[in-house]
Design an enzyme around this catalytic site. Structure first.
Site, short mmCIF file in Angstrom:
data_model
loop_
_atom_site.label_atom_id
_atom_site.label_comp_id
_atom_site.label_asym_id
_atom_site.label_seq_id
_atom_site.Cartn_x
_atom_site.Cartn_y
_atom_site.Cartn_z
N TRP A 63 23.38 33.86 22.13
CA TRP A 63 22.39 33.34 21.19
C TRP A 63 21.95 34.37 20.18
O TRP A 63 20.84 34.30 19.68
CB TRP A 63 21.21 32.76 21.96
CG TRP A 63 21.41 31.30 22.21
CD1 TRP A 63 22.30 30.75 23.08
CD2 TRP A 63 20.74 30.22 21.56
NE1 TRP A 63 22.23 29.38 23.01
CE2 TRP A 63 21.26 29.02 22.10
CE3 TRP A 63 19.75 30.14 20.60
CZ2 TRP A 63 20.83 27.76 21.70
CZ3 TRP A 63 19.31 28.88 20.21
CH2 TRP A 63 19.86 27.70 20.74
N TYR B 196 30.12 35.16 24.01
CA TYR B 196 29.19 34.05 23.90
C TYR B 196 27.75 34.54 23.84
O TYR B 196 27.40 35.50 24.50
CB TYR B 196 29.34 33.15 25.13
CG TYR B 196 28.42 31.96 25.14
CD1 TYR B 196 28.77 30.80 24.46
CD2 TYR B 196 27.20 32.01 25.79
CE1 TYR B 196 27.92 29.71 24.45
CE2 TYR B 196 26.35 30.92 25.79
CZ TYR B 196 26.71 29.78 25.12
OH TYR B 196 25.87 28.71 25.11
N1 LIG Z 1 21.34 30.06 36.03
C1 LIG Z 1 21.45 29.65 34.78
N2 LIG Z 1 22.13 30.39 33.90
C2 LIG Z 1 22.24 30.00 32.62
C3 LIG Z 1 21.67 28.78 32.19
C4 LIG Z 1 20.96 28.00 33.13
O1 LIG Z 1 20.44 26.90 32.82
N3 LIG Z 1 20.86 28.49 34.42
N4 LIG Z 1 21.83 28.40 30.88
C5 LIG Z 1 23.00 28.88 30.18
C6 LIG Z 1 22.90 28.60 28.75
S1 LIG Z 1 22.75 26.95 28.32
C7 LIG Z 1 23.00 29.55 27.79
S2 LIG Z 1 23.04 29.06 26.15
C8 LIG Z 1 23.17 30.98 28.14
C9 LIG Z 1 22.43 31.94 27.18
O2 LIG Z 1 22.91 33.21 27.31
P1 LIG Z 1 22.80 34.28 26.11
O3 LIG Z 1 22.96 33.60 24.80
O4 LIG Z 1 23.72 35.40 26.41
O5 LIG Z 1 21.29 34.73 26.28
P2 LIG Z 1 20.32 35.53 25.31
O6 LIG Z 1 19.28 36.11 26.19
O7 LIG Z 1 19.85 34.66 24.22
O8 LIG Z 1 21.23 36.70 24.75
C10 LIG Z 1 21.39 37.00 23.41
C11 LIG Z 1 21.55 38.51 23.28
O9 LIG Z 1 21.94 38.80 21.94
C12 LIG Z 1 21.21 39.93 21.48
N5 LIG Z 1 21.14 39.85 20.01
C13 LIG Z 1 20.30 39.11 19.25
N6 LIG Z 1 20.54 39.29 17.95
C14 LIG Z 1 21.56 40.17 17.87
C15 LIG Z 1 22.26 40.75 16.76
O10 LIG Z 1 21.98 40.49 15.59
N7 LIG Z 1 23.27 41.62 17.05
C16 LIG Z 1 23.60 41.93 18.33
N8 LIG Z 1 24.62 42.78 18.50
N9 LIG Z 1 22.96 41.40 19.39
C17 LIG Z 1 21.96 40.53 19.16
C18 LIG Z 1 19.86 39.78 22.15
O11 LIG Z 1 19.18 41.02 22.18
C19 LIG Z 1 20.26 39.26 23.53
O12 LIG Z 1 20.48 40.30 24.43
O13 LIG Z 1 22.68 31.19 29.48
C20 LIG Z 1 23.32 30.36 30.42
N10 LIG Z 1 22.95 30.77 31.76
N1 LIG Z 2 11.72 27.77 25.50
C1 LIG Z 2 13.07 27.68 25.58
N2 LIG Z 2 13.70 26.63 25.01
C2 LIG Z 2 15.06 26.52 25.11
C3 LIG Z 2 15.85 27.51 25.73
C4 LIG Z 2 15.16 28.61 26.33
O1 LIG Z 2 15.77 29.51 26.94
N3 LIG Z 2 13.79 28.66 26.24
N4 LIG Z 2 17.23 27.38 25.78
C5 LIG Z 2 17.86 26.46 24.84
C6 LIG Z 2 19.24 26.16 25.27
S1 LIG Z 2 20.47 27.27 24.91
C7 LIG Z 2 19.56 25.01 25.91
S2 LIG Z 2 21.17 24.77 26.41
C8 LIG Z 2 18.56 23.99 26.19
C9 LIG Z 2 18.63 23.55 27.65
O2 LIG Z 2 18.02 22.32 27.84
P1 LIG Z 2 18.12 21.64 29.29
O3 LIG Z 2 19.47 21.85 29.84
O4 LIG Z 2 17.64 20.25 29.16
O5 LIG Z 2 17.05 22.55 30.06
P2 LIG Z 2 16.89 22.94 31.60
O6 LIG Z 2 15.67 23.79 31.64
O7 LIG Z 2 18.13 23.51 32.18
O8 LIG Z 2 16.56 21.60 32.39
C10 LIG Z 2 15.76 20.56 31.89
C11 LIG Z 2 15.06 19.83 33.02
O9 LIG Z 2 16.01 19.29 33.93
C12 LIG Z 2 15.45 19.34 35.23
N5 LIG Z 2 16.53 19.23 36.23
C13 LIG Z 2 17.29 20.21 36.76
N6 LIG Z 2 18.18 19.68 37.63
C14 LIG Z 2 18.00 18.34 37.61
C15 LIG Z 2 18.61 17.25 38.28
O10 LIG Z 2 19.55 17.40 39.06
N7 LIG Z 2 18.14 16.00 38.02
C16 LIG Z 2 17.10 15.79 37.16
N8 LIG Z 2 16.71 14.53 36.95
N9 LIG Z 2 16.50 16.80 36.52
C17 LIG Z 2 16.94 18.06 36.73
C18 LIG Z 2 14.70 20.63 35.27
O11 LIG Z 2 13.68 20.61 36.24
C19 LIG Z 2 14.13 20.70 33.84
O12 LIG Z 2 12.83 20.17 33.78
O13 LIG Z 2 17.24 24.46 25.95
C20 LIG Z 2 17.08 25.17 24.73
N10 LIG Z 2 15.67 25.43 24.56
MO LIG Z 3 22.39 26.77 26.01
#
Ligand SMILES: Nc1nc2c(c(=O)[nH]1)N[C@H]1C(S)=C(S)[C@@H](COP(=O)(O)OP(=O)(O)OC[C@H]3O[C@@H](n4cnc5c(=O)[nH]c(N)nc54)[C@H](O)[C@@H]3O)O[C@H]1N2
Ligand SMILES: Nc1nc2c(c(=O)[nH]1)N[C@H]1C(S)=C(S)[C@@H](COP(=O)(O)OP(=O)(O)OC[C@H]3O[C@@H](n4cnc5c(=O)[nH]c(N)nc54)[C@H](O)[C@@H]3O)O[C@H]1N2
Ligand SMILES: [Mo]
Length: 840
Positions: free
Chosen positions: A154, A152
């Site tokens: 990005w 999994y």
């Molecule tokens: N505590 C906590 N944990 C979370 C979340 C949270 O809200 N709280 N959010 C979760 C969510 S919603 C998500 S989506 C995940 C995201 O988790 P990831 O998608 O694993 O996070 P990224 O840092 O985007 O990692 C992408 C990696 O791919 C590598 N990469 C980019 N391009 C290429 C390529 O062309 N080839 C190869 N081989 N590698 C490449 C980048 O260098 C990077 O290391 O994290 C989750 N984890």
């Molecule tokens: N700049 C930037 N943009 C991103 C990403 C990134 O890493 N960086 N990640 C992308 C990805 S993969 C995803 S999945 C989306 C994630 O998008 P979201 O899941 O919406 O993002 P989060 O930052 O986890 O949380 C959004 C808001 O929810 C609030 N929150 C947390 N817990 C609670 C709760 O229990 N109740 C309420 N009411 N609010 C709460 C947090 O304070 C925060 O302001 O964003 C995408 N956009």
């Molecule tokens: Mo995500």
């Protein structure tokens, strides 16, 4: 697999093309075609795309010297757009490496030394041969169920160099793999929503912004921070969502933010801030629902026509099931919002066209199935779903949802192909279809072994264990070989210390990476991947808008011996034999051949709409030489799009995909599963760790929001970090009163800890966060010292690794308690962004 976010959106046949009501978009100066040739630009500019937008790179003497947005869409600067040079030149993996103990004896590789051993540089050919040999060995000895290719993450923008799909393609051709279901983003919602509204909902196009700006009186931003999260998109951001938030600010619409944090969005919009305790939104919504019933402000006509099960839910609210009345007082005690405010909110929403925009954090919590189910229930009672300025939307904060879908050809992407048929060690070609025919009965087995991705640690630690999932039973495979590309599991997965134990189980871990990420450092074989700026590709912008086709021409030469993922896999296939290589490459196709094919298919599609309907597209050669994106326009009907309008117009003809065809407030199917942690109607469950059971050992609720200045862990290694880091550590937001009680001042280094682990972080003391809550954004690079303390501040060292419930098995990253103290020891050096021992 549900990760294909760039869904093919319905394109209407409306004859009139209208320019959407966009803010004034100041286009960047056109680039003269004559100045660009199709080779590598040594001095000049190149257009490319990243998740954070379409970029213009300036190249001097073959090096990137400047990176800026290609077009100015908003007045808000997106800092992520300026660090492309660091993305090419910093923290790079330049050569193939193998962990010392693994190289010495792959059959007894001392997996406990992962992350500790030194790395040994090997030649590219040696690395390729080693991967092929060990993969074959695992497949022969342990079968397909031992090979994990879920991978999994990005990965970078670009439809051809899609690292994860390329891995699947390679593992398919060589005999198959075990995958995963779901994603981290919407793990709970995408499983519950089909029962409630008949689609996954979270990645659907939203009621258009133009409708909102014209018709809404209230916009409620519920647990979302779009000003921050709209900086990126899955393909490449079209940035228009941000421009619409600028318009919202200028409008007379009242905006309310319901969030434990006064977010950037809340501040930008001067919105009213309502701060519930984390994870208590379901109770808050139930209080509002009870008040609406008491006040007779319920649209019973809507409930009767469009929903089923309200009566059962109402009797639960009234306490007929459990003796607890879920009234305003009850809600207020749980969520901490004054009773008066709860009543006012409910009545205002009923009395005025109100669009509720919800983010996803609240479903990344224990029982994360409930909040959005309860939200749909509340909105059904308000009766505004499917109207021009009312209802709910689950994707206004993500990938510019609500920006109208443009009309034009859509760029395809690389596919995973079908599985290779192997008999007695010989490759017999690809299966004709992915039905488990032609001796590929393993396929069925492998499919039955795929598991919800956030259960990765559990699966690695407990092979053979059976779990409940969405009405079915799943048995974990016995994984012995992991191949990960395009993701950073050591940072993204919850409870790092448990993951570390799980990570020791497989014999082999291979990672293709661009940078020395924590996951690369924890692998056995590390292959250096090119960044998207070092290879050719193509993408669209706007996951919902399909607005531009963007050429992503190679900007600079690859660093060190880095190679495209496509090439790395092709070369491993070659070790398997010429016929395997030919299957993987479709008889020797190069990246550019695929790119051209995708473009020409889109061109034909555009032509078929007729030139009146879509922007004309030049030939591929012209497009590529010109080095400029193509922009499509949205037809009127898309500018006026209202989600659920067709269902509301005729609920019999346009039934939803639920059991009853209606919105389900009570689900017979879920009732039949008989789960204790996900009942047949929205239910309030107390989370395992929340402020309601905070203790002296762990008094603070930890939120791990998505970082404004990164995409997860991506860019953590760039100099953008210097703009937000506190004494080189990840910032942690802490309430002023809490900080003063603890003797913590702005800029102090603190130790954040609980029974799961400990990290250092830099205190940012503020009024913008509810008392008792702290925020440490996800994505900081895990940087352990000898005792396991993370020196930089990776949030997941502290989070809980538990499923949302038996229904969805999503992650619960936003549930969890921690303690904090001022750090008094000597500050250890941050080593996260340096190469590991043995690597250049
Ligand atoms: N505590 C906590 N944990 C979370 C979340 C949270 O809200 N709280 N959010 C979760 C969510 S919603 C998500 S989506 C995940 C995201 O988790 P990831 O998608 O694993 O996070 P990224 O840092 O985007 O990692 C992408 C990696 O791919 C590598 N990469 C980019 N391009 C290429 C390529 O062309 N080839 C190869 N081989 N590698 C490449 C980048 O260098 C990077 O290391 O994290 C989750 N984890
Ligand atoms: N700049 C930037 N943009 C991103 C990403 C990134 O890493 N960086 N990640 C992308 C990805 S993969 C995803 S999945 C989306 C994630 O998008 P979201 O899941 O919406 O993002 P989060 O930052 O986890 O949380 C959004 C808001 O929810 C609030 N929150 C947390 N817990 C609670 C709760 O229990 N109740 C309420 N009411 N609010 C709460 C947090 O304070 C925060 O302001 O964003 C995408 N956009
Ligand atoms: Mo995500």
């Amino acid at each position: 697999m549900g990760l294909d976010r760039r869904k093919f959106l319905k394109i209407g046949a409306n004859l009139s093309i209208a320019l959407p009501l966009m803010p004034n978009i100041i286009h960047a100066k056109g680039i003269e075609a004559s100045k660009i040739n199709s080779g590598l630009v040594k001095n000049g500019s190149v257009i490319t795309a990243a998740h954070w937008g379409i970029l213009k790179l300036s190249i001097k003497d073959g090096k990137i010297v400047k990176s800026e947005p290609w077009e100015k869409v908003t007045n808000m600067d997106n800092p992520l757009q300026h660090y492309t040079a660091d993305m090419v030149y910093k923290s790079r993996i330049k050569y193939p490496y193998v962990r010392k103990s693994y190289l010495e004896n792959p059959d007894n590789p001392k997996t406990e030394l992962r992350g500790k051993d030194e790395f040994v540089r090997v030649s590219y050919d040696e690395a390729i041969k080693l991967i092929a040999k060990e993969l074959k060995k695992t497949r022969e000895q342990k079968g397909t169920q031992a090979i994990f290719g879920g991978s999994y993450g990005w990965k970078s923008s670009g439809n051809m160099q899609n690292a994860r799909i390329l891995l699947h393609r390679f593992l398919n051709v060589t005999g198959g793999f075990v995958g995963v279901s779901g994603d981290y983003s919407t793990g709970a919602s995408q499983v519950i929503m089909p029962y409630v509204v008949g689609s996954i909902e979270v990645y659907e196009q939203q009621t258009s912004w133009d409708n909102i700006l014209k018709h809404s009186k209230y916009v409620v931003i519920w647990g979302a921070d779009p000003i921050s999260t709209l900086r990126i998109a899955w393909t490449a951001s079209d940035q228009r969502g941000l421009a619409y938030f600028e318009k919202l600010k200028k409008s007379k619409i009242k905006v309310i933010c319901i969030d434990p944090i006064r977010t950037d969005t809340c501040k930008f919009l001067n919105a009213k801030w309502i701060a519930p305790k984390p994870n208590t939104d379901v109770a808050l919504m139930m209080g509002m629902a009870s008040h609406l019933i008491a006040k007779q402000k319920v649209d019973y006509n809507f409930l009767e026509t469009y929903t089923t099960g309200f009566e059962q839910f109402k009797s639960y609210l009234e306490g007929k099931e459990d003796g607890i009345k879920k009234d305003v007082k009850w809600a207020s005690q749980i969520c901490g919002i004054e009773e008066k405010t709860i009543r006012e909110l409910a009545e205002n929403f009923y009395d005025n066209p109100t669009m509720i925009m919800s983010g996803w954090a609240m479903q990344r919590a224990q029982h994360g199935e409930q909040p959005h189910w309860m939200l749909v229930t509340l909105c059904s009672m308000l009766g505004q779903i499917g109207t021009k300025g009312g209802g709910f939307g689950l994707s206004y904060h993500y990938s510019n949802g609500g920006v109208p879908t443009c009309k034009g050809g859509v760029i395809g992407g690389i596919t995973a192909l079908s599985v290779g048929i192997w008999k007695n060690g010989k490759f017999k070609g690809l299966a004709q279809s992915n039905n488990a025919s032609e001796g590929a009965e393993w396929l069925q087995n492998a499919a039955s072994y795929s598991f919800p991705l956030a259960r990765i640690s559990d699966a690695l630690l407990h092979p053979g264990k059976t779990i409940d999932h969405n009405g079915e039973k799943i048995t974990y495979p016995n994984i012995d070989f992991i191949y990960w590309v395009g993701g950073n599991p050591l940072v993204h997965h919850q409870d790092t210390n448990t993951l570390l134990k799980a990570w020791r189980k497989p014999r082999t871990i291979v990672v293709n990476e661009i940078y020395w990420t924590p996951s690369a450092k924890m692998a056995d074989i590390v292959m250096p991947a090119t960044s998207s700026y070092e290879r050719d590709d193509i993408t669209m912008s706007g996951d919902y808008a399909n607005m531009h086709i963007v050429p992503m021409k190679q900007a600079v030469l690859p660093e060190g011996e880095s190679k495209d993922d496509y090439e790395i896999f092709a070369d491993i296939c070659k070790v398997y034999g010429e016929n395997v290589f030919n299957a993987y490459t479709q008889n020797g196709l190069k990246a550019k051949d695929f790119i051209k094919e995708y473009y020409e298919n889109a061109l034909n599609q555009t032509k078929s709409f007729g030139e009146v309907f879509a922007t004309p597209m030049p030939s591929f050669e012209e497009f590529w030489a010109k080095n400029e994106p193509i922009t499509f326009q949205a037809p009127n009907e898309n500018v006026e799009y209202i989600r659920f309008a067709d269902f509301i117009e005729d609920p019999i003809l346009n039934t939803l995909g639920t059991d009853s065809g209606l919105i389900e407030i009570y689900s017979q199917s879920i009732a039949k599963y008989n789960y204790d942690d996900c009942k047949a109607h929205p239910t309030w469950f107390e989370p395992i760790e929340w402020l309601g059971n905070a203790s002296k050992e762990a008094p603070f609720h930890l939120l791990t929001n998505h970082p404004a200045n990164r995409l997860h862990s991506q860019m953590c290694h760039t100099s953008l970090r210097e703009k937000y880091a506190v004494k080189g550590r990840e910032p942690i937001l802490i309430n002023k009163k809490d900080a003063s009680k603890l003797g913590i001042k702005n800029g102090d280094i603190v130790r954040v800890f609980n029974k799961r682990g400990e990290v250092l972080a830099g205190a940012v003391v503020s009024d913008d966060i509810l008392e008792g809550v702290v925020r440490l954004c996800e994505g900081g690079w895990y940087d352990p010292d000898e005792k396991g303390l993370c020196k930089y501040g990776s949030a997941n060292v502290l989070t809980l690794d538990m499923p949302t419930s038996k229904l969805a098995n999503g992650n619960i990253a936003h549930t969890g308690l921690v303690n904090i103290e001022k750090y008094k020891g000597d500050l250890p050096l941050v080593t996260a962004f340096k190469s590991p021992k043995g690597a250049l």
